[in-house]
Design an enzyme around this catalytic site. Structure first.
Site, PDB file in Angstrom:
ATOM      1  N   CYS A   6       0.816  -1.199   0.000  1.00 19.19           N
ATOM      2  CA  CYS A   6       0.000   0.000   0.000  1.00 19.19           C
ATOM      3  C   CYS A   6       0.857   1.259   0.000  1.00 19.19           C
ATOM      4  O   CYS A   6       2.078   1.191   0.095  1.00 19.19           O
ATOM      5  CB  CYS A   6      -0.866   0.017   1.242  1.00 19.19           C
ATOM      6  SG  CYS A   6      -1.824  -1.477   1.418  1.00 19.19           S
ATOM      7  N   GLY A  32      -1.389   1.191  -4.750  1.00 18.41           N
ATOM      8  CA  GLY A  32      -2.632   0.547  -4.345  1.00 18.41           C
ATOM      9  C   GLY A  32      -3.809   1.140  -5.077  1.00 18.41           C
ATOM     10  O   GLY A  32      -3.977   2.359  -5.077  1.00 18.41           O
ATOM     11  N   ASN A 107       1.403   0.073   5.648  1.00 17.26           N
ATOM     12  CA  ASN A 107       1.976  -0.568   4.467  1.00 17.26           C
ATOM     13  C   ASN A 107       2.921  -1.647   4.975  1.00 17.26           C
ATOM     14  O   ASN A 107       3.869  -1.336   5.682  1.00 17.26           O
ATOM     15  CB  ASN A 107       2.720   0.465   3.617  1.00 17.26           C
ATOM     16  CG  ASN A 107       3.533  -0.157   2.499  1.00 17.26           C
ATOM     17  OD1 ASN A 107       4.501   0.438   2.045  1.00 17.26           O
ATOM     18  ND2 ASN A 107       3.168  -1.335   2.033  1.00 17.26           N
ATOM     19  N   GLY A 108       2.644  -2.885   4.591  1.00 16.30           N
ATOM     20  CA  GLY A 108       3.492  -3.983   5.045  1.00 16.30           C
ATOM     21  C   GLY A 108       2.656  -5.201   5.354  1.00 16.30           C
ATOM     22  O   GLY A 108       1.517  -5.319   4.897  1.00 16.30           O
ATOM     23  N   TYR A 246      10.468  -2.860  -9.046  1.00 10.53           N
ATOM     24  CA  TYR A 246       9.129  -2.752  -9.612  1.00 10.53           C
ATOM     25  C   TYR A 246       8.220  -1.716  -8.968  1.00 10.53           C
ATOM     26  O   TYR A 246       7.561  -0.941  -9.658  1.00 10.53           O
ATOM     27  CB  TYR A 246       8.454  -4.130  -9.551  1.00 10.53           C
ATOM     28  CG  TYR A 246       6.988  -4.107  -9.908  1.00 10.53           C
ATOM     29  CD1 TYR A 246       6.572  -3.976 -11.229  1.00 10.53           C
ATOM     30  CD2 TYR A 246       6.002  -4.182  -8.918  1.00 10.53           C
ATOM     31  CE1 TYR A 246       5.219  -3.932 -11.559  1.00 10.53           C
ATOM     32  CE2 TYR A 246       4.652  -4.143  -9.246  1.00 10.53           C
ATOM     33  CZ  TYR A 246       4.271  -4.018 -10.561  1.00 10.53           C
ATOM     34  OH  TYR A 246       2.945  -3.970 -10.885  1.00 10.53           O
TER      35      TYR A 246
HETATM   36  P1  AMP Z   1       3.331 -12.306 -14.890  1.00  9.14           P
HETATM   37  O1  AMP Z   1       2.531 -12.059 -16.113  1.00  9.14           O
HETATM   38  O2  AMP Z   1       2.523 -13.019 -13.845  1.00  9.14           O
HETATM   39  O3  AMP Z   1       4.637 -12.983 -15.157  1.00  9.14           O
HETATM   40  O4  AMP Z   1       3.656 -10.889 -14.236  1.00  9.14           O
HETATM   41  C1  AMP Z   1       4.761 -10.157 -14.686  1.00  9.14           C
HETATM   42  C2  AMP Z   1       4.408  -8.706 -14.781  1.00  9.14           C
HETATM   43  O5  AMP Z   1       3.765  -8.269 -13.581  1.00  9.14           O
HETATM   44  C3  AMP Z   1       5.644  -7.858 -14.963  1.00  9.14           C
HETATM   45  O6  AMP Z   1       5.427  -7.071 -16.107  1.00  9.14           O
HETATM   46  C4  AMP Z   1       5.766  -7.014 -13.705  1.00  9.14           C
HETATM   47  O7  AMP Z   1       5.991  -5.663 -14.056  1.00  9.14           O
HETATM   48  C5  AMP Z   1       4.433  -7.155 -13.020  1.00  9.14           C
HETATM   49  N1  AMP Z   1       4.536  -7.467 -11.579  1.00  9.14           N
HETATM   50  C6  AMP Z   1       5.554  -8.003 -10.903  1.00  9.14           C
HETATM   51  N2  AMP Z   1       5.235  -8.168  -9.598  1.00  9.14           N
HETATM   52  C7  AMP Z   1       3.978  -7.739  -9.441  1.00  9.14           C
HETATM   53  C8  AMP Z   1       3.083  -7.631  -8.336  1.00  9.14           C
HETATM   54  N3  AMP Z   1       3.438  -8.061  -7.128  1.00  9.14           N
HETATM   55  N4  AMP Z   1       1.861  -7.092  -8.558  1.00  9.14           N
HETATM   56  C9  AMP Z   1       1.495  -6.681  -9.781  1.00  9.14           C
HETATM   57  N5  AMP Z   1       2.298  -6.774 -10.876  1.00  9.14           N
HETATM   58  C10 AMP Z   1       3.519  -7.280 -10.717  1.00  9.14           C
END
Ligand code: AMP
Length: 464
Positions: A6, A32, A107-108, A246
């Site tokens: 968050c 979020g 957040n956490g 990210y």
């Molecule tokens: P996936 O399609 O499941 O392999 O997700 C990879 C994509 O999700 C990448 O483009 C990342 O930028 C993004 N991503 C990585 N971690 C998260 C996360 N925890 N929540 C949302 N998006 C994510």
């Protein structure tokens, strides 16, 4: 339980505290998107507004913001989750106990939440939400300490896990960060007002200056007499490296004022050194990997181009529970600029591979658009373990890299090659804050903070 990936914000000493908090939340929207809320304090009591949806949906009129009267306010953006998204879990949580009104934003993720909750329930506590944050509220209400900072220190002495907190009473703003400093939290100043926020981009929008981080294990209390600080017992620092990869915005400074942009560019450069490839263009998966792709391009001297367009009017795809919907979302979210990729050997840079859903679709879309070769490069190591400290990650078995080798992933995605940045190279990057420890459990499986909740056993960071 919800996973609190968050954004938190708080301000003390500004006449338009509610409106400034609204702007702060706007800047932290990427942290979020499921729900948000603001609570303001006018010395006597609270004003609040919260709801499901984006900041501009929940606060859709002047009146919504003007009604948040008072010189202090806190705000919270909650991350979308795959489970029940109950309005009860919207933050800031507000309670009225013998201690008076308290609002809390977190957040956490607490890793002994179930144990404490069970214990408190045995003693008669009744829980209103399924959020781990509520245990802190209960512990605060039970504390016999008079001063809020003493009561909070006592409560935090009992919880384990990751937390960056903002807490509001009718006359004080309190901020606290867990002793490992897993999630970011910064202190800023705007004229006479003090500001705290998950990321410094929330300072920029309101014209506040970054002063310093709230230190790991620090509790600060801001009231009309100024800022007071105290510390919980020291622990080794474990900053979440995924914030750099990210989550945080590239224009933010986190973890001791380090520019996210700088680190992300370095990640791209290091990736290019580790996995070079002969190609015609570098493209990114917008927006989170733009900066790393630029770094890859700078290092490799292969031109960066814009080959994928993202539709900004849809939410993140990752949050949908069913595979079918997820695949459709990728198509709704991205489209290929055919003229850019046609007949080209393309390097597609993404920041991470989670389930592999996005990349598989994108590789196919690029090939359908005429790309001659598609080489996937990832500016992070293989994600093999879930996060228990507040990042929404699927279960271990859903993580593609926990089940497949790099070659098997390449075949599954249909790419010509796949290259991950190695953990060793990532941790050696000179742009990371010096002398600091990082949490990289999602890559290494080495969890720096104990996980006492039994839901760890099935590798699920959820119980909703
Ligand atoms: P996936 O399609 O499941 O392999 O997700 C990879 C994509 O999700 C990448 O483009 C990342 O930028 C993004 N991503 C990585 N971690 C998260 C996360 N925890 N929540 C949302 N998006 C994510």
């Amino acid at each position: 339980m919800i996973r609190d990936k968050c954004g938190v914000f708080g301000i003390f000493g500004a006449r338009n505290a509610g409106a400034l908090t609204y702007l702060g939340l706007y800047s932290l929207q990427h942290r979020g998107q499921e729900s948000c809320g603001i609570v303001s304090a006018n010395g006597g009591g609270f004003h609040s507004r919260m709801g499901m949806g984006l900041v501009n949906e929940v606060f859709s009129s002047q009146h919504d913001i003007q009604s948040l009267r008072g010189l202090a306010a806190i705000g919270h953006n909650r991350y979308s989750t795959t489970g029940s998204s109950s309005p009860d879990n919207i933050q800031p949580l507000v309670t009225n106990s013998s201690r008076g009104y308290i609002a809390l934003g977190h957040n956490g993720n607490l890793t002994n939440y179930h144990l404490i909750k069970k214990d408190l329930e045995k003693k008669g506590s009744i829980f209103r939400t399924t959020s781990d944050t509520e245990v802190i509220m209960h512990l605060l209400a039970r504390s016999r300490r008079d001063k809020i900072e003493d009561a909070l220190a006592e409560a935090l002495g009992q919880v384990i896990g990751a937390y960056s907190l903002t807490l509001l009473t009718p006359r004080q703003l309190v901020a606290a960060r867990d002793p490992a400093g897993v999630r970011p939290l910064a202190l800023g100043k705007r004229r006479k007002a003090w500001v705290v926020a998950s990321e410094s981009c929330a300072f920029d929008i309101i014209g506040a200056k970054y002063v310093r981080d709230i230190e790991p294990g620090e509790i600060i209390v801001i009231d009309k007499n100024g800022v007071k600080s105290r510390h919980l017992p020291k622990k080794p620092h474990s900053y979440c490296i995924f914030e750099f990869i990210y989550f945080s915005r590239p224009d933010s400074r986190i973890f001791g004022g380090t520019n996210v942009d700088k680190v992300r560019r370095r990640l791209g450069r290091a990736l290019a050194k580790e996995h070079p490839v002969e190609a015609d263009i570098i493209i990114s998966v917008p927006d989170s990997s733009n900066t790393a792709a630029l770094g890859y391009s700078e290092e490799s001297r292969i031109p960066y181009d814009i080959g994928l367009i993202r539709n900004h009017y849809v939410g993140r795809t990752f949050i949908r529970p069913e595979q079918k919907i997820r695949d459709l979302d990728v198509k709704i979210k991205f489209n290929v600029v055919k003229g850019v990729v046609k007949n080209k050997r393309v390097v597609l840079v993404d920041d991470s591979l989670v389930r592999g859903t996005t990349s598989k679709k994108l590789v196919k879309m690029l090939r359908d658009a005429g790309a001659r070769e598609v080489h996937l490069r990832l500016s992070s190591p293989p994600i093999t373990n879930p996060c228990f400290y507040g990042i929404d990650m699927p279960t271990k078995k859903e993580l593609i890299a926990s089940r497949k080798s790099v070659e098997a992933i390449r075949r599954y995605l249909g790419a010509d090659s796949v290259g991950y940045l190695s953990l060793e190279r990532m941790l050696q990057m000179p742009s990371l804050p010096r002398g600091e420890g990082f949490c990289h459990a999602c890559f290494s499986g080495r969890y720096p903070i104990r996980i006492l909740d039994k839901n760890r056993n099935n590798h699920k960071n959820r119980c909703d």
